[in-house]
Design a protein around this motif. Structure first.
Motif, PDB file in Angstrom:
ATOM      1  N   UNK A  72       0.827  -1.211   0.000  1.00  0.00           N
ATOM      2  CA  UNK A  72       0.000   0.000   0.000  1.00  0.00           C
ATOM      3  C   UNK A  72       0.861   1.260   0.000  1.00  0.00           C
ATOM      4  N   UNK A  73       1.955   1.226   0.744  1.00  0.00           N
ATOM      5  CA  UNK A  73       2.860   2.375   0.742  1.00  0.00           C
ATOM      6  C   UNK A  73       3.500   2.575  -0.637  1.00  0.00           C
ATOM      7  N   UNK A  74       3.900   1.469  -1.265  1.00  0.00           N
ATOM      8  CA  UNK A  74       4.444   1.559  -2.615  1.00  0.00           C
ATOM      9  C   UNK A  74       3.400   2.111  -3.584  1.00  0.00           C
ATOM     10  N   UNK A  75       2.166   1.659  -3.453  1.00  0.00           N
ATOM     11  CA  UNK A  75       1.102   2.109  -4.356  1.00  0.00           C
ATOM     12  C   UNK A  75       0.855   3.612  -4.203  1.00  0.00           C
ATOM     13  N   UNK A  76       0.897   4.111  -2.980  1.00  0.00           N
ATOM     14  CA  UNK A  76       0.708   5.549  -2.770  1.00  0.00           C
ATOM     15  C   UNK A  76       1.832   6.361  -3.394  1.00  0.00           C
ATOM     16  N   UNK A  77       3.060   5.845  -3.239  1.00  0.00           N
ATOM     17  CA  UNK A  77       4.204   6.548  -3.815  1.00  0.00           C
ATOM     18  C   UNK A  77       4.170   6.468  -5.340  1.00  0.00           C
ATOM     19  N   UNK A  78       3.818   5.306  -5.873  1.00  0.00           N
ATOM     20  CA  UNK A  78       3.803   5.130  -7.325  1.00  0.00           C
ATOM     21  C   UNK A  78       2.708   5.956  -7.998  1.00  0.00           C
ATOM     22  N   UNK A  79       1.628   6.249  -7.294  1.00  0.00           N
ATOM     23  CA  UNK A  79       0.589   7.120  -7.856  1.00  0.00           C
ATOM     24  C   UNK A  79       1.133   8.497  -8.192  1.00  0.00           C
ATOM     25  N   UNK A  80       2.143   8.904  -7.478  1.00  0.00           N
ATOM     26  CA  UNK A  80       2.775  10.193  -7.748  1.00  0.00           C
ATOM     27  C   UNK A  80       3.959  10.048  -8.703  1.00  0.00           C
ATOM     28  N   UNK A  81       4.767   8.990  -8.503  1.00  0.00           N
ATOM     29  CA  UNK A  81       6.012   8.848  -9.257  1.00  0.00           C
ATOM     30  C   UNK A  81       5.760   8.501 -10.729  1.00  0.00           C
TER      31      UNK A  81
END
Length: 99
Positions: A72-81
């Motif tokens: 979930x943390x990766x998904x939140x970061x990837x939504x921006x990156x």
């Protein structure tokens, strides 16, 4: 009433074409499309794509291991990156592309 004069097809268009008096000139042909698919093999664009692909693969591996909180943390970061990486690579490509 005036008399109409008729023409035969052979008089208007002769069957045997006359030979051309001038020789055809050679010319150079140029492509109207100034884009080569090999231009996408730029090391910077390949590096950005490799990093994004690596993060996506790591996210899938963590999902299979069952570490959902980290995924979930990766998904939140990837939504921006992902959008930032895509648009920055697109901007870089057109900024350094030589027409």
């Amino acid at each position: 009433m005036r008399k109409a004069k008729g023409f035969t097809f052979q008089k208007i268009f002769p069957l045997s074409p006359k030979p051309s008096l001038t020789r055809p000139r050679t010319f150079q042909a140029y492509s109207f499309v100034p884009f080569s698919p090999l231009a996408m093999l730029d090391p910077t664009i390949l590096t950005i794509g490799g990093i994004v692909l690596g993060i996506a693969i790591i996210e899938r591996i963590l999902e299979r291991w069952g570490v959902i909180d980290l995924v979930d943390q990766f998904a939140k970061v990837m939504r921006f990156i992902l959008p930032v990486a895509f648009y920055s690579a697109l901007f870089y490509f057109f900024a350094t592309f030589i027409f």
